[in-house]
Structure formats: structure tokens, C-alpha cells
Motif scaffolding. Structure first.
Motif, PDB file in Angstrom:
ATOM      1  N   GLY A  84     -42.843 -58.294 -84.556  1.00  0.00           N
ATOM      2  CA  GLY A  84     -42.451 -58.446 -85.799  1.00  0.00           C
ATOM      3  C   GLY A  84     -41.399 -57.593 -86.430  1.00  0.00           C
ATOM      4  O   GLY A  84     -40.817 -57.716 -87.376  1.00  0.00           O
ATOM      5  N   THR A  85     -41.293 -56.438 -85.638  1.00  0.00           N
ATOM      6  CA  THR A  85     -40.308 -55.638 -86.142  1.00  0.00           C
ATOM      7  C   THR A  85     -38.758 -56.155 -86.338  1.00  0.00           C
ATOM      8  O   THR A  85     -37.993 -55.738 -86.968  1.00  0.00           O
ATOM      9  CB  THR A  85     -40.305 -54.331 -85.144  1.00  0.00           C
ATOM     10  OG1 THR A  85     -40.000 -54.829 -83.909  1.00  0.00           O
ATOM     11  CG2 THR A  85     -41.658 -53.516 -85.168  1.00  0.00           C
ATOM     12  N   LEU A  91     -44.630 -51.315 -89.204  1.00  0.00           N
ATOM     13  CA  LEU A  91     -45.193 -52.254 -87.755  1.00  0.00           C
ATOM     14  C   LEU A  91     -44.868 -51.491 -86.415  1.00  0.00           C
ATOM     15  O   LEU A  91     -45.694 -51.363 -85.501  1.00  0.00           O
ATOM     16  CB  LEU A  91     -44.302 -53.624 -87.794  1.00  0.00           C
ATOM     17  CG  LEU A  91     -44.749 -54.607 -88.716  1.00  0.00           C
ATOM     18  CD1 LEU A  91     -43.767 -55.629 -88.473  1.00  0.00           C
ATOM     19  CD2 LEU A  91     -46.159 -55.153 -88.251  1.00  0.00           C
ATOM     20  N   HIS A  92     -43.726 -50.485 -86.638  1.00  0.00           N
ATOM     21  CA  HIS A  92     -43.645 -49.551 -85.508  1.00  0.00           C
ATOM     22  C   HIS A  92     -45.012 -48.520 -85.330  1.00  0.00           C
ATOM     23  O   HIS A  92     -45.433 -48.301 -84.395  1.00  0.00           O
ATOM     24  CB  HIS A  92     -42.512 -48.692 -85.713  1.00  0.00           C
ATOM     25  CG  HIS A  92     -41.364 -49.521 -84.971  1.00  0.00           C
ATOM     26  ND1 HIS A  92     -41.150 -49.345 -83.409  1.00  0.00           N
ATOM     27  CD2 HIS A  92     -40.275 -50.109 -85.237  1.00  0.00           C
ATOM     28  CE1 HIS A  92     -40.016 -49.894 -83.267  1.00  0.00           C
ATOM     29  NE2 HIS A  92     -39.383 -50.417 -84.157  1.00  0.00           N
ATOM     30  N   THR A 117     -48.066 -58.200 -80.843  1.00  0.00           N
ATOM     31  CA  THR A 117     -47.466 -59.144 -81.977  1.00  0.00           C
ATOM     32  C   THR A 117     -46.919 -58.055 -83.206  1.00  0.00           C
ATOM     33  O   THR A 117     -45.910 -58.626 -83.699  1.00  0.00           O
ATOM     34  CB  THR A 117     -48.779 -59.580 -82.675  1.00  0.00           C
ATOM     35  OG1 THR A 117     -49.713 -60.344 -81.756  1.00  0.00           O
ATOM     36  CG2 THR A 117     -48.381 -60.395 -84.017  1.00  0.00           C
ATOM     37  N   ALA A 118     -47.433 -56.945 -83.251  1.00  0.00           N
ATOM     38  CA  ALA A 118     -46.536 -55.992 -84.411  1.00  0.00           C
ATOM     39  C   ALA A 118     -45.149 -55.727 -83.800  1.00  0.00           C
ATOM     40  O   ALA A 118     -44.336 -55.678 -84.475  1.00  0.00           O
ATOM     41  CB  ALA A 118     -47.304 -54.774 -84.584  1.00  0.00           C
ATOM     42  N   VAL A 144     -52.620 -57.094 -80.269  1.00  0.00           N
ATOM     43  CA  VAL A 144     -52.040 -56.855 -81.679  1.00  0.00           C
ATOM     44  C   VAL A 144     -51.136 -55.938 -81.377  1.00  0.00           C
ATOM     45  O   VAL A 144     -49.993 -56.192 -82.409  1.00  0.00           O
ATOM     46  CB  VAL A 144     -53.231 -55.951 -82.413  1.00  0.00           C
ATOM     47  CG1 VAL A 144     -52.997 -55.544 -83.645  1.00  0.00           C
ATOM     48  CG2 VAL A 144     -54.485 -56.764 -82.527  1.00  0.00           C
ATOM     49  N   ALA A 150     -47.868 -49.572 -86.615  1.00  0.00           N
ATOM     50  CA  ALA A 150     -48.948 -50.166 -85.847  1.00  0.00           C
ATOM     51  C   ALA A 150     -48.959 -50.351 -84.626  1.00  0.00           C
ATOM     52  O   ALA A 150     -50.142 -50.421 -83.885  1.00  0.00           O
ATOM     53  CB  ALA A 150     -48.945 -51.453 -86.979  1.00  0.00           C
ATOM     54  N   VAL A 151     -47.752 -50.459 -84.048  1.00  0.00           N
ATOM     55  CA  VAL A 151     -47.744 -50.525 -82.469  1.00  0.00           C
ATOM     56  C   VAL A 151     -48.414 -49.392 -81.861  1.00  0.00           C
ATOM     57  O   VAL A 151     -49.182 -49.568 -80.843  1.00  0.00           O
ATOM     58  CB  VAL A 151     -46.381 -50.913 -81.900  1.00  0.00           C
ATOM     59  CG1 VAL A 151     -46.323 -50.784 -80.334  1.00  0.00           C
ATOM     60  CG2 VAL A 151     -45.580 -52.087 -82.354  1.00  0.00           C
TER      61      VAL A 151
END
Length: 293
Positions: free
Chosen positions: A44-45, A199-200, A40-41, A37, A202-203
Motif C-alpha cells: 500500500g505504500t 503504512l510504513h 499488504t501494508a 498484514v 504499520a509494516v
């Protein structure tokens, strides 16, 4: 300054090597699903960065080269200090796409300003949701006053340059107005900037879940945003050393064990810096060779 920060970071790493080693071992045994996960995040950045950069320009940009340029910019950002690498790559890319130098510089500045404002909004929102996590120093109220005095002094001292600055500012404001007159561009600019920051977060949150960091996700996200904003004040390439130290300190100060905090920071840096660095530099070289930069 950058060499001093890196030297201090190296000294801290050597002093706390047992904790870093334990953190690396813990990361190797982490939950693979959460790490996927996080990966993937991280991927996406770059798409979000491309969306935000397109939003800062009225004319359509070539999508494939735009995404490739953001991937290359992230690698260049970890080679040059204080975000100069990413700014230079984006500036050159926009000029190669046909934008005049002034408009390309304005587009890069608009993207950067949107990123800063979005981060400030996220920090304020999460600070309300997680009261007591952030503590301002005693001298914090004086900061806005000092900033205001600095701005006024600069305006007074810039007499000979005032006319030129006024013309440049007028042109920049006209470009900003043109972008925001197009709903799709404005949505791309602000939505891409927001998604990039989220997203950062989320990482790091996903890596924290993978290593069983005992902190709730909103608190981890708030600590990341605050730590990365503070580390940006130190001119090291990609926050190397400064972000690692500040983020690890923030996580441990919030109650996380030192080993788990080290694991989370190492995992975040692996996915956002070290693993994409060589491919990003290769993409950068390919774009230069094809005269896309």
C-alpha cells in the motif's frame, strides 16, 4: 561518507552475527498472518506515494504509469544515496508527462516537504501519547538557533543570486498555491503523505507482532519514525546499514530483546527493500525502455 557508513554497518553485522542469525530464525517461525498484514501494508505504500505525487500536481497524471513510477522510484532509492534515486525518477516521470522542468522539480519538492512535515506531526503526536520514549540531547536547544543563524548567513551571502532565487521562489509558491486551491489535490497530497508514513509504521508494527516483540504498537511506531528520520541524515542508499542499526538500537534501548529486535528489523527490511528490489528495478528498466522516464 556513504562507504564509511556501510563499512561500519558491515563490521557491526559481523560482530553481532549470532544475534542476527537468531533473529532470522525467529522471523522464519513468526506468525504468518501478521506477516501477511505487513506485506499488504508494504504494498500500500506505493499507492500512497502515487497519491501524494498526484496531489503535488494540478494536471491529472496517468494512474497506471504513476503507480509504476513510484514502485520503480522506491527501487532506485535503494541504489542511490539520500533519496536521490526516487527524486530523479519522479522528476523524469513528471517531465515525460509534459511538465516543465521547474514545475516538475517544484512538485517533487512539495511532495518531499509534505512528507517531512507529516512525519514531524506524527512524531510530536506519538511523543505526547508515549511520554519518556524520546530523549533530546543536552545541546538540542541550540539546534534551532544554529539553523536560524545558518539561514540568515545564507541570505546575506546570496546577494548576486538573490534576484534569481526570488523569481524561482515566487514561481514555486504560485504552483503550491494552485495545488492547494484544488481541494482534491490538497487532500491527495497531505492524505497520501500521511498514509505513506502510517503504512510504513504499520509494516514494522505487524512484523513486531509476528515475532512477539514485547513493545506496544504506538511505541514501536514512534521509535520507527524517530529512527528513520535520524538515519535519513546519513547518505546511504535507502538508509542501508544506518536505519538498520539505529532502529535495532532504538528497539533494544526501549526494552525489546536483541533477538526480537533483530527479527523485526530484518522482516521490515525484507518487505520494504529486499523483496521488491529486483521487481522494482525491472519496472524501472521497462519504464525507461517505453520512454515513460
Amino acid at each position: 561518507m556513504a562507504l564509511t557508513v556501510l563499512a561500519v554497518a558491515g563490521w557491526l553485522a559481523r560482530r553481532h552475527w549470532p544475534v542476527l542469525e537468531s533473529g532470522a530464525v525467529r522471523l522464519a517461525l513468526a506468525d504468518q498472518g501478521w506477516l501477511l498484514v505487513a506485506a499488504t501494508a508494504a504494498a500500500g505504500t506505493w499507492l500512497c506515494a502515487a497519491l501524494a505525487q498526484q496531489g503535488a500536481v494540478c494536471a491529472p497524471l496517468p494512474r497506471g504509469r504513476l503507480v509504476a513510477a513510484q514502485f520503480a522510484a522506491s527501487a532506485a532509492n535503494h541504489v542511490l544515496p539520500a533519496g536521490l534515486g526516487a527524486g530523479a525518477v519522479n522528476l523524469r516521470f513528471l517531465m515525460r508527462c509534459g511538465l516543465p522542468a521547474a514545475r516538475a522539480a517544484t512538485a517533487v519538492a512539495v511532495k518531499g516537504t509534505a512528507s517531512v512535515l507529516v512525519r514531524a506531526l506524527l512524531i510530536a503526536s506519538l511523543a505526547v501519547a508515549c511520554p519518556g520514549v524520546l530523549h533530546l540531547p543536552d545541546g538540542a536547544p541550540a539546534v534551532p538557533v544554529a539553523a536560524g543563524v545558518t539561514v540568515v548567513a545564507a541570505a546575506v551571502l546570496a546577494g548576486p543570486l538573490r534576484g534569481r532565487c526570488r523569481r524561482w521562489l515566487g514561481a514555486a509558491l504560485a504552483d503550491i498555491g494552485a495545488v492547494h486551491a484544488l481541494p482534491r489535490r490538497a487532500t491527495a497530497l497531505w492524505g497520501g503523505s500521511l498514509a505513506f508514513a502510517v503504512l510504513h509504521c504499520a509494516v514494522l508494527v505487524a512484523v513486531a507482532q509476528a515475532v512477539a516483540l514485547p513493545l506496544p504498537p504506538p511505541r514501536v511506531a514512534l521509535l520507527y519514525l524517530a529512527a528513520s528520520s535520524a538515519a535519513a541524515l546519513l547518505p546511504t542508499p535507502g538508509g542501508l546499514g544506518s536505519l538498520d542499526a539505529v532502529l535495532a538500537l532504538a528497539l533494544t534501548a526501549a526494552g525489546a530483546p536483541a533477538t526480537a529486535a533483530a527479527s523485526a528489523v530484518i522482516g521490515y527490511r525484507l518487505l520494504t527493500v529486499w523483496l521488491p528490489l529486483l521487481p522494482g528495478l525491472l519496472v524501472l528498466a521497462a519504464l525507461i525502455r517505453r520512454k515513460a522516464l
